[in-house]
Design a protein around this motif. Structure first.
Motif, PDB file in Angstrom:
ATOM      1  N   UNK A  33       0.843  -1.191   0.000  1.00 58.62           N
ATOM      2  CA  UNK A  33       0.000   0.000   0.000  1.00 58.62           C
ATOM      3  C   UNK A  33       0.885   1.250   0.000  1.00 58.62           C
ATOM      4  N   UNK A  34       0.357   2.337  -0.552  1.00 56.11           N
ATOM      5  CA  UNK A  34       1.036   3.616  -0.453  1.00 56.11           C
ATOM      6  C   UNK A  34       2.146   3.845  -1.445  1.00 56.11           C
ATOM      7  N   UNK A  35       2.040   3.251  -2.645  1.00 54.22           N
ATOM      8  CA  UNK A  35       3.101   3.437  -3.641  1.00 54.22           C
ATOM      9  C   UNK A  35       3.169   4.893  -4.096  1.00 54.22           C
ATOM     10  N   UNK A  36       4.380   5.407  -4.218  1.00 57.52           N
ATOM     11  CA  UNK A  36       4.635   6.731  -4.783  1.00 57.52           C
ATOM     12  C   UNK A  36       5.793   6.593  -5.762  1.00 57.52           C
ATOM     13  N   UNK A  37       5.961   7.589  -6.575  1.00 61.68           N
ATOM     14  CA  UNK A  37       7.049   7.541  -7.536  1.00 61.68           C
ATOM     15  C   UNK A  37       8.397   7.477  -6.834  1.00 61.68           C
ATOM     16  N   UNK A  38       8.547   8.228  -5.764  1.00 57.53           N
ATOM     17  CA  UNK A  38       9.815   8.230  -5.039  1.00 57.53           C
ATOM     18  C   UNK A  38      10.126   6.854  -4.463  1.00 57.53           C
ATOM     19  N   UNK A  39       9.126   6.233  -3.808  1.00 56.62           N
ATOM     20  CA  UNK A  39       9.339   4.908  -3.233  1.00 56.62           C
ATOM     21  C   UNK A  39       9.602   3.874  -4.321  1.00 56.62           C
ATOM     22  N   UNK A  40       8.906   4.028  -5.425  1.00 57.56           N
ATOM     23  CA  UNK A  40       9.068   3.100  -6.544  1.00 57.56           C
ATOM     24  C   UNK A  40      10.489   3.156  -7.102  1.00 57.56           C
ATOM     25  N   UNK A  41      10.942   4.339  -7.403  1.00 60.65           N
ATOM     26  CA  UNK A  41      12.250   4.482  -8.025  1.00 60.65           C
ATOM     27  C   UNK A  41      13.379   4.132  -7.067  1.00 60.65           C
ATOM     28  N   UNK A  42      13.105   4.222  -5.764  1.00 58.84           N
ATOM     29  CA  UNK A  42      14.109   3.806  -4.784  1.00 58.84           C
ATOM     30  C   UNK A  42      14.359   2.307  -4.858  1.00 58.84           C
ATOM     31  N   UNK A  43      13.425   1.575  -5.407  1.00 59.05           N
ATOM     32  CA  UNK A  43      13.594   0.136  -5.613  1.00 59.05           C
ATOM     33  C   UNK A  43      14.229  -0.172  -6.972  1.00 59.05           C
ATOM     34  N   UNK A  44      14.588   0.849  -7.723  1.00 58.69           N
ATOM     35  CA  UNK A  44      15.174   0.624  -9.029  1.00 58.69           C
ATOM     36  C   UNK A  44      14.148   0.293 -10.082  1.00 58.69           C
ATOM     37  N   UNK A  45      12.905   0.709  -9.851  1.00 53.41           N
ATOM     38  CA  UNK A  45      11.817   0.379 -10.777  1.00 53.41           C
ATOM     39  C   UNK A  45      11.321   1.642 -11.478  1.00 53.41           C
ATOM     40  N   UNK A  46      10.472   1.456 -12.468  1.00 53.72           N
ATOM     41  CA  UNK A  46       9.962   2.573 -13.269  1.00 53.72           C
ATOM     42  C   UNK A  46       8.573   2.974 -12.792  1.00 53.72           C
ATOM     43  N   UNK A  47       8.268   4.266 -12.914  1.00 57.81           N
ATOM     44  CA  UNK A  47       6.961   4.810 -12.556  1.00 57.81           C
ATOM     45  C   UNK A  47       6.359   5.472 -13.791  1.00 57.81           C
ATOM     46  N   UNK A  48       5.127   5.110 -14.079  1.00 56.03           N
ATOM     47  CA  UNK A  48       4.444   5.721 -15.212  1.00 56.03           C
ATOM     48  C   UNK A  48       2.942   5.619 -14.979  1.00 56.03           C
ATOM     49  N   UNK A  49       2.239   6.710 -15.193  1.00 58.28           N
ATOM     50  CA  UNK A  49       0.792   6.727 -15.007  1.00 58.28           C
ATOM     51  C   UNK A  49       0.128   5.808 -16.033  1.00 58.28           C
ATOM     52  N   UNK A  50      -1.088   5.409 -15.724  1.00 59.88           N
ATOM     53  CA  UNK A  50      -1.865   4.557 -16.616  1.00 59.88           C
ATOM     54  C   UNK A  50      -3.331   4.918 -16.488  1.00 59.88           C
ATOM     55  N   UNK A  51      -4.085   4.719 -17.550  1.00 61.01           N
ATOM     56  CA  UNK A  51      -5.525   4.978 -17.529  1.00 61.01           C
ATOM     57  C   UNK A  51      -6.301   3.849 -16.866  1.00 61.01           C
TER      58      UNK A  51
END
Length: 952
Positions: A33-51
């Motif tokens: 729960x609580x995913x954010x772009x900052x937390x995501x990228x700290x794991x070495x992963x990509x963040x991108x919005x989706x419809x």
């Protein structure tokens, strides 16, 4: 799909993103729960919005996980490789990633392989160690129907494992999507699938048997939770844990996969199609079973985990229970009503109210005074009695309570993880002595003020037979029960964790909580740091009910000397080897009729064919129309029991002034007529691992329409049940796969044997069905053994036998009958049974005794043979060379005829032959003539519609 493969390639080779990423190739990198772009990228992963609100915004892109280190090594069972962690951020700071990880691939058989990721340096919990009955591989299979390949594009790329079916090149597993994680308390692996036809995983309530792959996540962790819709966005994890799925490939081949892991876990399904496993302990220990179709997969799976137990014959009779009869007098009245209305009734139950203050191995001395004598009487009348036992044992007695004092002496209790010299204390059913319970009080008030402190047995304990087994045996000296119902064994706790809560430790507060009902992992159960089975409850929680089943079955068989029945609420893979299962505390509402079919199909996959739902519903008050339709459906549950809760109005079949009694009687009498066939199906399940209740696709895999049908089901290969499941409906739409199908109605016997028009090529038909009917059809090509019905199986087993011969297009049919004494413990192993086969070819029925290791007393005889699908009335019939035309009876036009008044010994071989008129000389001629007739009929339809003119 080109863009999909391009995206996968990019994920494997480079961290650079060239374009927006399609949803279906995204694999969730932040399921918390609580995913954010900052937390995501700290794991070495990509963040991108989706419809798509269901698709992940945070997903794997750059290589993540492990790489191969060194060469692939040959082993005695297959191959092994060392995996080293890539230089990527750890997912959880307080759950360090393991490095290195060992991957073993074991090729057990031509169709079974094992894929195991484990920590070679440290000892981690493995379920396999608790299951000594599971066979161990002795060497690598000399040939395989699969190819296992390891792929890695470079030293800094993540490795991938691929399993391919040799014959079709279908990729059954492909982990190239990345994301492999192996840490102390978080393990994850993702794989692409060959199709979106996925079934299994449990235990859950679902709307469809086939899984919806639209970003659904299913948690698995045994929990005392009633079936129902999602709660707070979580698909409820119910009583059992079955991390096993079936996937049907696009060409109809199928495979199954078991993750042998008992820690809390989840599986995330997505439309790629793909799935992700996440668990918070143990190892990743997968077993894959390649089958020619779904039925073949189940046979292989049950060969591995253990074939289903063989129920006693009486266990297939109708069973009746209510929590809260209130007194023995009420039970006596119910039993007498069932007898007065002439309704089959084999088994009566005692729920927790037969006990004194709901304590195991006691009898309420006031409300159930005289229970042992009553049980002795109904057993003399041909009935059986089954009692409930719960695991929790009260500690607060003012007088010595032997189950507690003896268990304490043997030290069999689960231990408090914070002080292992003491047992963990919770609260469950037993009440304090000397309290007056206010039945209208709120639940929490009752738990606090009425429910006693309880301890929990450790069923892995070396002395469990000396404790649990001996008390079962001692209690049998008081009450002659025939079966044991083990409930509340998730295990359930009415306080969260313990009476003192749970301490702040890594077991009760793991870094990741799978999508299970919470808010804590210990909600409604024990603290995870408690100890039993030589490890933390964190590891063995979901094994608890399973661990109780085997010693319970063992004790029951020892004390009764018979098979009996054991059925439990909490289950795990291989539980079907020891027990059956009912689908829990359902609700008296219409949609639970349909969902009970899905539950039966699921547990058929899980190797637990002895299964059924509480007929008419457990919670709330059932209504006559609902209960009537449910009794009609429940007559075709393998485990057929009507049961409801303490606050519910009575719902046994004679209630409502007998308004539904006639329909219940007719449906159950039909069930009892088919019991020889049902019993034979259980023999086949026990010896071959086949399903009893099965999806239509198991028999008609070439018809893709059957892959999504779950409002109908089959008994074995030959009996199709199409129940009415909707309130007020007086018809049902039933699908008939390509075959000959014949009506079988208990209400209107004149329709028995009539061939279903227009069903030969596979199509849906609307069938009229008033409140007194349930459509049942027999498939051509099968011989079904039947027997006269009675109110208990003790008496029905003495009735004359019959055969229904349902001819296929070629005029042929076959079947079999397994017959033993119905209750001895291992009649199969001792060859103490009779096996008979039936075969029809070219207007000849051969009845052959293949094995004659049992002789019923009195000897049984075939009295009636019904032939469905005959092209004409025979001109001559002989039975063992003697003319039998005087025994022939014509039925329903010219396609059904009966031989009646026979007396053919079940112990002997028989040959029945018949002659058809010259223009219908044999089934083969019928087979050849039928396509011509169909062609002419089709031509007539075409001609009749040319330019709107009618041609004659």
């Amino acid at each position: 799909m080109a863009s999909f493969y391009l995206a996968v390639l990019l994920i494997a080779l480079t961290p650079c993103r060239l374009e927006a990423v399609e949803d279906i190739v995204r694999f969730d990198c932040y399921p918390d729960d609580g995913a954010t772009q900052q937390l995501c990228e700290a794991r070495g992963c990509a963040w991108e919005e989706t419809q798509n609100p269901k698709a992940p915004k945070c997903f794997y892109w750059a290589p993540y996980g492990y790489r191969m280190d060194g060469n692939i090594r040959d082993t005695a069972l297959g191959s092994s490789v060392t995996l080293r962690r890539l230089n990527t951020p750890a997912r959880y700071v307080n759950s360090a990633d393991v490095d290195p990880v060992t991957l073993d691939v074991e090729m057990h058989t031509a169709k079974r392989l094992r894929i195991k990721f484990y920590d070679g340096d440290n000892q981690r919990f493995e379920v396999r160690d608790k299951m000594p009955h599971i066979p161990a591989a002795t060497g690598k299979a000399p040939s395989q129907e699969y190819i296992v390949s390891f792929r890695q594009s470079g030293p800094t790329s993540a490795f991938a494992l691929r399993v391919t079916r040799t014959a079709t090149r279908a990729a059954l597993w492909d982990t190239s999507v990345g994301g492999l994680t192996f840490s102390d308390q978080f393990l994850q692996i993702s794989t692409k699938l060959p199709s979106s036809y996925v079934y299994g995983f449990g235990e859950h309530e679902r709307d469809n048997y086939r899984h919806n792959m639209d970003w659904r996540t299913w948690g698995m962790f045994t929990r005392d939770e009633a079936p129902g819709p999602p709660s707070n966005g979580v698909n409820k994890n119910l009583y059992g844990m079955h991390p096993f799925y079936l996937c049907v490939e696009d060409d109809g081949k199928a495979h199954g996969v078991l993750l042998l892991n008992s820690n809390a876990m989840e599986v995330a399904l997505q439309p790629t199609p793909a799935m992700t496993f996440r668990t918070i302990g143990g190892v990743l220990d997968f077993y894959m079973f390649l089958g020619d179709g779904p039925e073949d997969v189940v046979r292989q799976y049950t060969e591995f985990v253990g074939r289903p137990f063989m129920p006693p014959y009486w266990g297939l009779g109708f069973q009746l229970c209510k929590w809260g009869y209130g007194s023995l007098d009420v039970v006596k009245d119910v039993v007498k009503e069932m007898q007065d209305f002439n309704i089959p009734h084999d088994v009566q139950y005692g729920d927790i109210d037969y006990m004194e203050r709901q304590m195991d191995f006691t009898i309420d001395p006031v409300n159930y005074q005289g229970l042992p004598e009553f049980v002795d009487q109904i057993r003399r009348d041909g009935m059986r009695y089954v009692i409930i036992l719960d695991p929790a044992i009260t500690t607060n007695e003012t007088e010595p309570y032997p189950p507690y004092t003896n268990g304490t002496e043997l030290d069999v209790w689960i231990k408090n993880g914070d002080d292992t010299s003491q047992p963990l204390i919770g609260k469950v059913w037993p009440y304090y002595p000397g309290v007056t319970v206010d039945p209208d009080a709120e639940w929490d008030y009752k738990v606090e003020n009425y429910n006693a402190y309880s301890v929990f047995p450790d069923y892995f304990h070396a002395d469990i037979d000396r404790w649990w087994g001996n008390f079962i045996k001692d209690f049998y000296n008081t009450l002659k029960f025939d079966g044991l119902w083990i409930d509340m064994n998730e295990p359930t706790n009415f306080v969260h964790g313990s009476v003192n809560g749970c301490s702040n430790n890594k077991w009760d507060n793991p870094p990741y909580l799978p999508k299970i009902l919470g808010p804590n992992i210990y909600s409604k159960t024990l603290c995870m740091n408690s100890e039993h089975g030589g490890t933390k409850h964190y590891n063995t929680h979901s094994l608890y009910g399973w661990s109780q089943a085997e010693p319970t079955q063992k004790a029951l068989r020892e004390v009764t000397g018979k098979r009996g029945i054991v059925f439990g609420r909490s289950t795990f893979p291989s539980a079907g080897h020891f027990e059956g299962h009912w689908l829990g505390d359902n609700t008296a509402k219409w949609d639970h009729l349909h969902k009970s079919i899905i539950g039966m199909l699921d547990f058929g996959l899980f190797g637990m064919p002895y299964v059924g739902a509480d007929i008419c519903g457990f919670f709330f008050d059932s209504q006559p129309d609902l209960c009537q339709r449910w009794m009609e459906l429940g007559a075709y549950y393998p485990f057929s029991r009507n049961h409801n809760w303490v606050l519910g109005a009575p719902q046994h079949p004679t209630h409502w002034d007998g308004a539904i009694a006639d329909a219940a009687r007719d449906s159950l009498q039909t069930r009892y007529t088919f019991l020889p066939y049902l019993y034979t199906l259980f023999y086949q399940a026990h010896t071959q691992g086949s399903t009893v209740v099965r999806s239509l696709m198991h028999e008609f895999i070439e018809d893709k329409h059957t892959w999504s049908i779950d409002r109908q089901f089959l008994w074995g290969p030959a009996l199709l049940i199409s129940p009415v499941l909707d309130q007020g409906a007086m018809d049902v739409t039933a699908y008939f796969p390509k075959a000959r199908w014949y009506d079988y109605y208990s209400v209107n016997s004149e329709r028995q044997g009539r061939e279903v028009a227009d069903a030969g090529q596979g199509r849906s038909l609307s069938l009229p069905c008033d409140m007194d009917c349930i459509p049942v059809h027999i498939r051509g090509g099968h011989v079904i053994p039947t027997q006269g019905h009675a109110n208990t199986t003790v008496y029905s087993r003495r009735k004359p036998l019959g055969l229904i011969v349902a001819l296929d297009e070629a005029g042929e049919a076959s079947g079999s009958l397994f017959w033993d004494d119905g209750e001895d413990i291992d009649t199969v192993g001792s060859n103490s049974y009779r096996m008979i086969t039936f075969s029809v070819t070219a207007t000849t029925l051969d009845i052959t005794v293949e094995r004659d290791g049992y002789t019923p007393d009195p000897e049984l005889h075939y009295e009636t043979i019904q032939v469905f699908g005959s092209p004409a009335m025979p001109t001559d019939v002989t039975v063992n060379g003697q003319n039998a035309m005087d025994n022939i009876v014509k039925k329903t036009a010219d396609k059904v005829w009966h031989l009646e008044g026979l007396s053919l010994s079940m112990a002997e071989d028989h040959k029945i032959t018949w002659t058809l008129p010259d223009n219908n000389a044999s089934g083969a001629e019928v087979s050849r003539a039928r396509p011509v007739a169909l062609l002419l009929a089709a031509m007539a339809v075409v001609l009749a519609n040319v330019n709107g003119h009618v041609f004659t």
